[in-house]
Design a protein around this motif. Structure first.
Motif, PDB file in Angstrom:
ATOM      1  N   ARG A 156     -15.353  -6.104  -4.895  1.00 52.04           N
ATOM      2  CA  ARG A 156     -14.191  -6.079  -5.684  1.00 52.04           C
ATOM      3  C   ARG A 156     -13.062  -6.723  -4.885  1.00 52.04           C
ATOM      4  NH1 ARG A 156     -13.511  -1.562  -7.945  1.00 52.04           N
ATOM      5  NH2 ARG A 156     -11.733  -0.748  -6.537  1.00 52.04           N
ATOM      6  N   PRO A 157     -13.034  -6.248  -3.455  1.00 51.50           N
ATOM      7  CA  PRO A 157     -11.981  -6.790  -2.634  1.00 51.50           C
ATOM      8  C   PRO A 157     -12.063  -8.176  -2.429  1.00 51.50           C
ATOM      9  CG  PRO A 157     -12.810  -4.701  -1.722  1.00 51.50           C
ATOM     10  CD  PRO A 157     -13.793  -5.063  -3.116  1.00 51.50           C
TER      11      PRO A 157
ATOM     12  N   VAL B  94     -10.651  -9.888  -5.590  1.00 52.13           N
ATOM     13  CA  VAL B  94      -9.123  -9.996  -5.589  1.00 52.13           C
ATOM     14  C   VAL B  94      -8.646 -10.842  -4.751  1.00 52.13           C
ATOM     15  CG1 VAL B  94      -7.181  -8.426  -5.164  1.00 52.13           C
ATOM     16  CG2 VAL B  94      -9.371  -7.342  -6.292  1.00 52.13           C
ATOM     17  N   ARG B  95      -9.246 -10.919  -3.619  1.00 50.99           N
ATOM     18  CA  ARG B  95      -8.810 -11.883  -2.426  1.00 50.99           C
ATOM     19  C   ARG B  95      -8.969 -13.310  -3.099  1.00 50.99           C
ATOM     20  NH1 ARG B  95     -11.584 -15.994   0.579  1.00 50.99           N
ATOM     21  NH2 ARG B  95     -13.104 -14.232   1.085  1.00 50.99           N
TER      22      ARG B  95
ATOM     23  N   TYR C  31      -6.635 -14.026  -5.885  1.00 49.94           N
ATOM     24  CA  TYR C  31      -5.182 -14.221  -5.374  1.00 49.94           C
ATOM     25  C   TYR C  31      -4.939 -15.664  -4.610  1.00 49.94           C
ATOM     26  CZ  TYR C  31      -1.316 -13.460  -2.157  1.00 49.94           C
ATOM     27  OH  TYR C  31      -0.029 -13.508  -1.673  1.00 49.94           O
TER      28      TYR C  31
ATOM     29  N   GLY D 298     -10.961 -13.622 -14.152  1.00 52.06           N
ATOM     30  CA  GLY D 298     -11.451 -12.730 -12.839  1.00 52.06           C
ATOM     31  C   GLY D 298     -12.598 -11.609 -13.122  1.00 52.06           C
TER      32      GLY D 298
ATOM     33  N   ASP E 164      -9.016  -1.330 -11.894  1.00 50.95           N
ATOM     34  CA  ASP E 164      -9.600  -2.104 -11.200  1.00 50.95           C
ATOM     35  C   ASP E 164      -9.238  -3.571 -11.931  1.00 50.95           C
ATOM     36  OD1 ASP E 164     -10.857  -0.286  -9.627  1.00 50.95           O
ATOM     37  OD2 ASP E 164     -12.726  -0.566 -10.785  1.00 50.95           O
TER      38      ASP E 164
ATOM     39  N   GLU F 170      -5.976  -4.722 -10.963  1.00 53.39           N
ATOM     40  CA  GLU F 170      -5.612  -5.280  -9.904  1.00 53.39           C
ATOM     41  C   GLU F 170      -6.114  -7.046  -9.671  1.00 53.39           C
ATOM     42  OE1 GLU F 170      -7.597  -4.139  -5.345  1.00 53.39           O
ATOM     43  OE2 GLU F 170      -8.611  -3.052  -7.050  1.00 53.39           O
ATOM     44  N   LEU F 171      -7.066  -7.062 -10.778  1.00 52.28           N
ATOM     45  CA  LEU F 171      -7.557  -8.598 -10.778  1.00 52.28           C
ATOM     46  C   LEU F 171      -6.296  -9.564 -11.551  1.00 52.28           C
ATOM     47  CD1 LEU F 171     -10.276  -7.516  -9.886  1.00 52.28           C
ATOM     48  CD2 LEU F 171     -11.237  -8.734 -11.440  1.00 52.28           C
TER      49      LEU F 171
ATOM     50  N   ALA G 177      -3.527  -9.762  -9.429  1.00 52.20           N
ATOM     51  CA  ALA G 177      -3.810 -10.838  -7.979  1.00 52.20           C
ATOM     52  C   ALA G 177      -3.796 -12.338  -8.680  1.00 52.20           C
ATOM     53  CB  ALA G 177      -5.311 -10.716  -7.749  1.00 52.20           C
TER      54      ALA G 177
END
Lengths: 265, 309
Positions: B224-225, B228-229, B232, B244, B253, B256-257, B260
């Protein structure tokens, strides 16, 4: 919906590394057929992430109890081995097709390898409740005496029982197939039902094919979804392509599987 | 003012979605497998398992392996082929009344174009072009790691269909924004990201790879990280709506997406763990909006205050 909460009522280490779990789960106890499995979630975290499939060892609609046999092989099953009574599991099930019972009155042979005994105990139990009981001979093989897990439960439900161990510590010495081949010759049954490691199932399937006896195997495979969507548990089919253990099985007519293409496990 | 009934609807490439949540290709079969477990009519969209021109057998077993907070898979695009999909699978997907996005994969630009043409029919609302499958040789990811190939493929698919074209990007690249721009310039209507990360695990006792295919695609919370990156970065590089995906297990979660830069969110591996995961994500997003007085989820797209970090 094939989904329920199961409460752990009793956990017994039957032999080293093998746990018999008794779950309180009336929905599954009522609906389960021999050969079906439950897909159990361990906790609500992300590690372990995936559910774990377990064959149903016995289901008792009257008491609402379901039993499964867990062998600790990795992280997920290792965690289950530490669970105390009262733990609640979210489970999907009963899933899969299960064994089709014979018409009745036949002569059948059940072949179990190691922990593969679990669904055959349930199946043998069902055969005893039939109006025209089949005559049930069973062969149970494992590496050694200790690995003949739950053998008394299995033997008690069969008319004849033969144990086989690779090291000779109990019963005959050798593999189940060493006993099966002469057994089929001695007295040809109408059906053979088997569950165990893939290598054993492949050998049992070959012996049955050569003897002209229909054989039904219950297979095990790493699973993702358990409901037929991810195609993660596919095994090679003799018709070409793959079949899903979770949704097309876990029980297959042994001739449906391409044993040559079954790799390793 | 307190928001009691937040507007969860979003627009992606001309599609109106009642909420941003959809299935990730390959994790939801053709929808019907999950019918006993959740009401599919509540989803934002259904994204199908990849469809290829000819039937595909897929890879040898074992095909899946759990890893810490994730899983590796190497299914190998097993599917019955476009004709069977159209005749047998697509009709059942119409019942739910939500947009159907068909994921397509092929071995050549021509194959992709032919598929896009075949699938430009009633009942298909958009195409997701899989240029990023890591588990098949000579296709999939081969396109997605090369700018020129991504551009040519996207152009060919866009020329072959009037449907919205969503290009699914691979994370197995040095700079995902370069590929994203290539797809945008070639006419993509939206982008989805990320596909799985190429990975491998080994059974040390037997000194064998766990997967029959040796390598596989890593998914689940572990990735997941990375998702997200990349979302972004891509959100800042292109002017297209993004879908996403990558390890979404719950509403937090998914948000978060969205924060981003994703307009839509696909849920994948979580479906295996919790068959009703998408419902929980939808409900959780609505609860978040009420809690934070967000009237429209669309207002949160790309709203992370990175400059205040």
């Amino acid at each position: 919906m094939p989904r329920a909460t199961a409460i752990l009522r009793h956990r017994e280490e039957v032999v080293s590394g093998h746990y018999l779990l008794t779950l309180d789960c009336p929905e599954v106890a009522k609906a389960a057929q021999p050969g079906q499995f439950v897909h159990l979630r361990i906790g609500d975290g992300t590690d372990p992430l995936l559910r774990r499939p377990f064959s149903i060892l016995l289901a008792q609609p009257e008491t609402g109890e379901v039993q499964i046999l867990v062998r600790t092989v990795g992280r997920g099953t290792g965690i289950i081995a530490t669970h105390d009574e009262g733990v609640a599991y979210d489970l999907l099930g009963p899933l899969g097709n299960g064994w089709e019972a014979p018409a009745g009155g036949e002569d059948v042979v059940l072949v179990a390898g190691g922990i593969g005994v679990a669904p055959l105990i349930f199946f043998a139990d069902g055969l005893r409740l039939m109006e025209r009981q089949p005559y049930v001979r069973s062969i149970f093989g494992a590496a050694n005496q200790e690995a003949l897990v739950c053998w008394t439960e299995f033997a008690a439900r069969c008319d004849e029982f033969t144990a086989v161990t690779e090291d000779g510590s109990a019963g005959e010495t050798g593999l189940v197939t060493d006993v099966l081949a002469p057994e089929l010759e001695r007295d040809r049954p109408q059906h053979v039902y088997a569950c165990g490691p893939d290598g054993m199932l492949a050998a049992v399937a070959r012996i049955c094919r050569d003897a002209g006896v229909p054989c039904y195997v219950s297979m095990e495979q790493w699973m993702g979804c358990g409901v037929g969507a991810c195609l993660g548990c596919a095994v090679p089919a003799s018709a070409g392509g793959y079949v899903r253990v979770c949704a097309d099985g876990p029980v297959f007519d042994a001739t449906e599987i391409d044993w040559e293409r079954m790799k390793r496990r | 003012m307190t928001v009691t009934c937040p507007d969860l609807s979003v627009e992606i490439a001309g599609l109106h979605l009642q909420n941003p949540v959809m299935s990730a290709s390959g994790t939801f079969g053709y929808g019907v497998e999950y019918e006993p477990y959740l009401d599919l009519s509540q989803l934002g969209a259904i994204v199908t398992k990849a469809v290829t021109l000819e039937p595909r057998e897929g890879n040898p077993q074992p095909r899946v392996r759990e890893t810490p907070a994730g899983m590796l898979n190497a299914i190998g695009l097993q599917n019955p082929g476009a004709e069977v999909f159209i005749d047998d699978k697509l009709p059942a997907l119409q019942r739910f009344g939500v947009p159907v996005i068909v994921n397509i994969s092929g071995r050549s630009v021509e194959e992709f174009a032919r598929l896009a043409e075949m699938l430009s029919i009633d009942g298909v609302d958009a195409l997701e072009v899989n240029i990023s499958c890591p588990n098949v040789q000579e296709e999939g990811m081969t396109f997605g790691v090369d700018c020129d190939m991504t551009g040519r493929l996207t152009e060919a698919v866009c020329a072959a269909t009037d449907l919205p074209v969503i290009v699914k990007l691979s994370p197995n690249v040095t700079d995902i924004t370069v590929i994203a721009r290539a797809a945008e310039q070639a006419g993509a209507d939206a982008l989805s990201l990320i596909n799985t990360l190429l990975g491998m695990s080994i059974d040390v006792e037997r000194r064998l790879p766990h997967l029959g295919n040796v390598t596989g695609g890593l998914s689940g919370p572990a990735v997941r990280p990375v998702a997200v990156r990349m979302i972004y970065e891509v959100a800042r590089a292109v002017d297209l709506p993004l879908i996403g995906m990558g390890g979404v297990m719950n509403a937090g979660d998914a948000l978060e997406l969205i924060l981003a830069g994703a307009t839509g969110v696909a849920v994948g591996t979580a479906n295996f763990v919790e068959p009703a995961a998408m419902h929980q994500v939808i409900d959780g997003i609505a609860a978040y909006c009420r809690r934070h007085d967000v009237a429209r989820i669309a207002d949160l797209v790309g709203a992370v205050a990175a400059d205040q970090a």
